[in-house]
Design a protein around this motif. Sequence first.
Motif, PDB file in Angstrom:
ATOM      1  N   HIS A  45       0.859  -1.187   0.000  1.00 26.04           N
ATOM      2  CA  HIS A  45       0.000   0.000   0.000  1.00 26.04           C
ATOM      3  C   HIS A  45       0.893   1.233   0.000  1.00 26.04           C
ATOM      4  O   HIS A  45       1.642   1.477   0.952  1.00 26.04           O
ATOM      5  N   SER A  46       0.829   2.015  -1.059  1.00 28.38           N
ATOM      6  CA  SER A  46       1.668   3.214  -1.174  1.00 28.38           C
ATOM      7  C   SER A  46       0.847   4.480  -0.991  1.00 28.38           C
ATOM      8  O   SER A  46      -0.341   4.527  -1.295  1.00 28.38           O
ATOM      9  N   VAL A  47       1.531   5.509  -0.500  1.00 26.96           N
ATOM     10  CA  VAL A  47       0.936   6.831  -0.317  1.00 26.96           C
ATOM     11  C   VAL A  47       1.976   7.858  -0.766  1.00 26.96           C
ATOM     12  O   VAL A  47       3.159   7.712  -0.450  1.00 26.96           O
ATOM     13  N   THR A  48       1.539   8.889  -1.464  1.00 25.59           N
ATOM     14  CA  THR A  48       2.317   9.961  -2.100  1.00 25.59           C
ATOM     15  C   THR A  48       2.815   9.509  -3.471  1.00 25.59           C
ATOM     16  O   THR A  48       3.062   8.321  -3.695  1.00 25.59           O
ATOM     17  N   PRO A  49       2.963  10.458  -4.417  1.00 27.41           N
ATOM     18  CA  PRO A  49       3.206  10.117  -5.823  1.00 27.41           C
ATOM     19  C   PRO A  49       4.458   9.289  -6.103  1.00 27.41           C
ATOM     20  O   PRO A  49       4.393   8.259  -6.767  1.00 27.41           O
ATOM     21  N   LYS A  50       5.630   9.730  -5.619  1.00 31.82           N
ATOM     22  CA  LYS A  50       6.863   9.003  -5.946  1.00 31.82           C
ATOM     23  C   LYS A  50       6.852   7.607  -5.336  1.00 31.82           C
ATOM     24  O   LYS A  50       7.235   6.626  -6.000  1.00 31.82           O
ATOM     25  N   ALA A  51       6.426   7.506  -4.081  1.00 29.54           N
ATOM     26  CA  ALA A  51       6.331   6.191  -3.450  1.00 29.54           C
ATOM     27  C   ALA A  51       5.363   5.305  -4.217  1.00 29.54           C
ATOM     28  O   ALA A  51       5.601   4.108  -4.391  1.00 29.54           O
ATOM     29  N   GLY A  52       4.270   5.898  -4.711  1.00 36.53           N
ATOM     30  CA  GLY A  52       3.294   5.133  -5.468  1.00 36.53           C
ATOM     31  C   GLY A  52       3.866   4.578  -6.756  1.00 36.53           C
ATOM     32  O   GLY A  52       3.675   3.402  -7.089  1.00 36.53           O
ATOM     33  N   LEU A  53       4.582   5.417  -7.493  1.00 31.85           N
ATOM     34  CA  LEU A  53       5.149   4.977  -8.767  1.00 31.85           C
ATOM     35  C   LEU A  53       6.149   3.840  -8.565  1.00 31.85           C
ATOM     36  O   LEU A  53       6.063   2.791  -9.226  1.00 31.85           O
ATOM     37  N   LEU A  54       7.088   4.015  -7.643  1.00 35.73           N
ATOM     38  CA  LEU A  54       8.117   3.005  -7.430  1.00 35.73           C
ATOM     39  C   LEU A  54       7.542   1.744  -6.787  1.00 35.73           C
ATOM     40  O   LEU A  54       7.896   0.618  -7.177  1.00 35.73           O
ATOM     41  N   ALA A  55       6.666   1.909  -5.804  1.00 37.47           N
ATOM     42  CA  ALA A  55       6.120   0.752  -5.098  1.00 37.47           C
ATOM     43  C   ALA A  55       5.197  -0.074  -5.983  1.00 37.47           C
ATOM     44  O   ALA A  55       5.248  -1.308  -5.971  1.00 37.47           O
ATOM     45  N   MET A  56       4.323   0.580  -6.747  1.00 39.86           N
ATOM     46  CA  MET A  56       3.412  -0.173  -7.600  1.00 39.86           C
ATOM     47  C   MET A  56       4.170  -0.893  -8.709  1.00 39.86           C
ATOM     48  O   MET A  56       3.841  -2.032  -9.065  1.00 39.86           O
ATOM     49  N   LEU A  57       5.214  -0.260  -9.244  1.00 37.97           N
ATOM     50  CA  LEU A  57       6.013  -0.907 -10.281  1.00 37.97           C
ATOM     51  C   LEU A  57       6.764  -2.111  -9.705  1.00 37.97           C
ATOM     52  O   LEU A  57       6.757  -3.203 -10.294  1.00 37.97           O
ATOM     53  N   ALA A  58       7.392  -1.916  -8.539  1.00 38.54           N
ATOM     54  CA  ALA A  58       8.127  -3.014  -7.906  1.00 38.54           C
ATOM     55  C   ALA A  58       7.192  -4.144  -7.497  1.00 38.54           C
ATOM     56  O   ALA A  58       7.532  -5.331  -7.631  1.00 38.54           O
ATOM     57  N   ALA A  59       6.004  -3.804  -6.996  1.00 39.13           N
ATOM     58  CA  ALA A  59       5.038  -4.830  -6.582  1.00 39.13           C
ATOM     59  C   ALA A  59       4.516  -5.608  -7.785  1.00 39.13           C
ATOM     60  O   ALA A  59       4.295  -6.824  -7.720  1.00 39.13           O
ATOM     61  N   TRP A  60       4.325  -4.908  -8.911  1.00 35.94           N
ATOM     62  CA  TRP A  60       3.874  -5.573 -10.140  1.00 35.94           C
ATOM     63  C   TRP A  60       4.955  -6.523 -10.662  1.00 35.94           C
ATOM     64  O   TRP A  60       4.667  -7.664 -11.037  1.00 35.94           O
ATOM     65  N   VAL A  61       6.202  -6.060 -10.664  1.00 39.13           N
ATOM     66  CA  VAL A  61       7.322  -6.882 -11.143  1.00 39.13           C
ATOM     67  C   VAL A  61       7.475  -8.140 -10.288  1.00 39.13           C
ATOM     68  O   VAL A  61       7.756  -9.227 -10.810  1.00 39.13           O
ATOM     69  N   THR A  62       7.278  -8.006  -8.976  1.00 39.79           N
ATOM     70  CA  THR A  62       7.469  -9.139  -8.059  1.00 39.79           C
ATOM     71  C   THR A  62       6.180  -9.922  -7.802  1.00 39.79           C
ATOM     72  O   THR A  62       6.135 -10.787  -6.935  1.00 39.79           O
ATOM     73  N   CYS A  63       5.130  -9.572  -8.547  1.00 38.41           N
ATOM     74  CA  CYS A  63       3.858 -10.325  -8.506  1.00 38.41           C
ATOM     75  C   CYS A  63       3.193 -10.323  -7.130  1.00 38.41           C
ATOM     76  O   CYS A  63       2.613 -11.323  -6.695  1.00 38.41           O
ATOM     77  N   VAL A  64       3.278  -9.190  -6.421  1.00 37.51           N
ATOM     78  CA  VAL A  64       2.515  -9.058  -5.174  1.00 37.51           C
ATOM     79  C   VAL A  64       1.034  -9.061  -5.546  1.00 37.51           C
ATOM     80  O   VAL A  64       0.604  -8.258  -6.384  1.00 37.51           O
ATOM     81  N   PRO A  65       0.211  -9.930  -4.946  1.00 34.44           N
ATOM     82  CA  PRO A  65      -1.170 -10.091  -5.421  1.00 34.44           C
ATOM     83  C   PRO A  65      -2.091  -8.899  -5.168  1.00 34.44           C
ATOM     84  O   PRO A  65      -2.995  -8.628  -5.957  1.00 34.44           O
ATOM     85  N   VAL A  66      -1.886  -8.178  -4.063  1.00 35.01           N
ATOM     86  CA  VAL A  66      -2.748  -7.039  -3.725  1.00 35.01           C
ATOM     87  C   VAL A  66      -1.906  -5.774  -3.708  1.00 35.01           C
ATOM     88  O   VAL A  66      -0.959  -5.654  -2.919  1.00 35.01           O
ATOM     89  N   ARG A  67      -2.240  -4.840  -4.606  1.00 34.52           N
ATOM     90  CA  ARG A  67      -1.442  -3.613  -4.752  1.00 34.52           C
ATOM     91  C   ARG A  67      -2.372  -2.402  -4.658  1.00 34.52           C
ATOM     92  O   ARG A  67      -3.175  -2.152  -5.551  1.00 34.52           O
ATOM     93  N   HIS A  68      -2.241  -1.638  -3.574  1.00 42.50           N
ATOM     94  CA  HIS A  68      -3.101  -0.487  -3.339  1.00 42.50           C
ATOM     95  C   HIS A  68      -2.294   0.804  -3.332  1.00 42.50           C
ATOM     96  O   HIS A  68      -1.171   0.843  -2.816  1.00 42.50           O
ATOM     97  N   HIS A  69      -2.871   1.854  -3.892  1.00 43.53           N
ATOM     98  CA  HIS A  69      -2.275   3.189  -3.792  1.00 43.53           C
ATOM     99  C   HIS A  69      -3.362   4.166  -3.358  1.00 43.53           C
ATOM    100  O   HIS A  69      -4.511   4.069  -3.798  1.00 43.53           O
ATOM    101  N   THR A  70      -2.992   5.111  -2.495  1.00 43.00           N
ATOM    102  CA  THR A  70      -3.909   6.165  -2.075  1.00 43.00           C
ATOM    103  C   THR A  70      -3.505   7.477  -2.724  1.00 43.00           C
ATOM    104  O   THR A  70      -2.383   7.956  -2.531  1.00 43.00           O
ATOM    105  N   PHE A  71      -4.411   8.065  -3.510  1.00 44.30           N
ATOM    106  CA  PHE A  71      -4.186   9.365  -4.142  1.00 44.30           C
ATOM    107  C   PHE A  71      -4.560  10.469  -3.154  1.00 44.30           C
ATOM    108  O   PHE A  71      -5.671  10.486  -2.612  1.00 44.30           O
ATOM    109  N   THR A  72      -3.636  11.405  -2.937  1.00 42.01           N
ATOM    110  CA  THR A  72      -3.852  12.468  -1.951  1.00 42.01           C
ATOM    111  C   THR A  72      -3.665  13.857  -2.547  1.00 42.01           C
ATOM    112  O   THR A  72      -3.327  14.801  -1.843  1.00 42.01           O
TER     113      THR A  72
END
Length: 374
Positions: free
Chosen positions: A84-111
């Motif tokens: 679960h990522s919060v803030t833009p840069k953390a969201g971009l890097l975390a969602m990309l890394a989670a997708w690459v590593t096949c984390v099944p649940v990937r959440h981002h909060t837009f603020t």
Amino acid sequence: MKRIAFVVAAPATAQSFLCGHIAELSKCYEVDLIANFSEGHHATVPVKNKIHSPIHRGINLWFDLIGLISLIITFTRKRYHAIHSVTPKAGLLAMLAAWVTCVPVRHHTFTGQVWATRKGFSRWLLRLLDRLVHGLSTYSLVDSHSQREFLLKEKVLKSEKSSVLLSGSISGVDIERFKPDSGKRETVRSRYGILASDFVFLFLGRINAEKGVPELLSAFRSVSSVYPSARLMVVGSDEAGMFTDGAIEMAFAGKLVRVDYTREPEAYFNAADVVCLPSHREGFGSVLIEAAACGVSSIASNIYGISDAVIDGQTGLLHTARSEEALTEKMLLMIGQPGLRSDLERRAMHRARTQFAASSLEQALVEFYNHRMS
């Protein structure tokens, strides 16, 4: 027990907005916090593990690549069930890394969106990156209904994989902390030489042009010429260096009180008569409901995000964004009509404490995760 990792760039983000959420989720899940922890940092966020990752807020391709690789390594090693990522840069890097590593649940909060007030290539690129973050996530949360409508209109979000928890805000209001307190009012006013009869406008937040501070200073100059008892308190970190040389304080001849970042915002809300947030962009405007919970109404820009925190004419007054004249008009109205201000305060406090209680938001997030993780 299933494992969740929250990812932010700065630990202060988690400290300010995620402590309650993490504490509640920790009753059901094992929760870690991943952030750019500086050496010697002592965060009090109640997590299982605090993991350092070099996530920088600014754009730097080399640093960003290092941050991405760091997250990929961590996610591979820890094998989280959800990120679960919060803030833009953390969201971009975390969602990309989670997708690459096949984390099944990937959440981002837009603020809130940096690009909302920009034009040209910068707006196009940053909007595209937000679309990428949402595309890589399995589901996105947004901290206000009007912000979600904006993002849907801009085709950043898909309706079926995004929502807002309850009435909005990222963390709600701790109603045991933010409440009317005459003792705090007297203490703060005495500390800065403010009389009980003085009328105090308060700005509390990061100090920069996008928060509308220049317009507020100009509007207050006009208001103070009409009402000599008016005072303006500006509280927060001076990101733009507006107050570095002391010239602004001197120009207001004692009518402006400058205070650096505070860990006790509730004391300053109680010291104020009206809170002002003339921001150009805002995801929600948490200071507005925190002030309201203390029994203080607000004047704020009529923009998405803020329009969820303040109901114009009912819990506060909204003005045209970037308009010094409109802001001045609302400030004069507040100081000149105590009956109106009293009605706004009463309704604002009731709404903040019934619709935005932090405990309700925290429970809603637990229920959200119970559904998504089942």
